[in-house]
Design a protein around this motif. Structure first.
Motif, mmCIF file in Angstrom:
data_model
loop_
_atom_site.group_PDB
_atom_site.id
_atom_site.type_symbol
_atom_site.label_atom_id
_atom_site.label_comp_id
_atom_site.label_asym_id
_atom_site.label_seq_id
_atom_site.Cartn_x
_atom_site.Cartn_y
_atom_site.Cartn_z
ATOM 1 N N LEU A 1 -4.579 -3.338 -5.553
ATOM 2 C CA LEU A 1 -4.493 -4.078 -4.277
ATOM 3 C C LEU A 1 -5.313 -5.483 -4.160
ATOM 4 C CD1 LEU A 1 -4.616 -1.043 -2.005
ATOM 5 C CD2 LEU A 1 -2.598 -2.604 -2.146
ATOM 6 N N ILE B 1 0.654 -1.112 -0.104
ATOM 7 C CA ILE B 1 0.133 -0.040 -0.071
ATOM 8 C C ILE B 1 0.895 1.089 -0.167
ATOM 9 C CG2 ILE B 1 -1.691 1.210 1.319
ATOM 10 C CD1 ILE B 1 -2.921 -1.387 2.176
ATOM 11 N N LEU C 1 -8.531 2.966 5.684
ATOM 12 C CA LEU C 1 -7.782 2.962 4.566
ATOM 13 C C LEU C 1 -8.240 3.858 3.476
ATOM 14 C CD1 LEU C 1 -7.504 -0.912 4.093
ATOM 15 C CD2 LEU C 1 -5.701 0.723 4.691
ATOM 16 N N PHE D 1 -10.883 -1.495 0.400
ATOM 17 C CA PHE D 1 -9.896 -0.306 0.356
ATOM 18 C C PHE D 1 -10.245 0.944 0.355
ATOM 19 C CE2 PHE D 1 -8.313 -4.500 -1.738
ATOM 20 C CZ PHE D 1 -7.163 -4.826 -0.766
ATOM 21 N N ALA E 1 -7.111 0.653 -5.565
ATOM 22 C CA ALA E 1 -7.876 -0.581 -4.932
ATOM 23 C C ALA E 1 -7.927 -1.640 -5.867
ATOM 24 C CB ALA E 1 -9.310 0.137 -4.616
#
Length: 94
Positions: A51, A22, A38, A68, A48
């Motif tokens: 991730l 991140i 987050l 996220f 996002a």
């Protein structure tokens, strides 16, 4: 081509690589607070998505993009990965 199989990494290791990932994607050099939502870090929908894909590749868990982007913390995601790795860890209502 060499590929690394990250599938089924443990939650303990997610606590190490997830904050680093991140931070890397957001250009944050400082250690991330594990109890900060987050959504306050500046994660956009593209980040996002990146991730979500990385988490699925490393653990087999499917994490919804919304997790996220909202009030969920890094600790919340690491716990979800520990309990739900290899399953749908999308959380919340679909």
């Amino acid at each position: 081509m060499t590929t690394i199989d990250h599938t089924h990494e443990h939650a303990e290791s997610a606590g190490a690589w997830l904050p680093a990932l991140i931070g890397e994607l957001l250009g944050i050099d400082d250690e991330l607070a594990v109890d900060r939502p987050l959504g306050e870090l500046g994660i956009d929908s593209l980040t996002a998505a990146q991730l979500s894909v990385e988490v699925e590749e490393r653990t087999g868990a499917v994490i919804a993009l919304e997790r996220f982007l909202g009030d969920e913390t890094l600790d919340d995601l690491v716990r979800a990965l520990g309990g739900d790795a290899g399953h749908d860890a999308s959380g919340g209502a679909a």
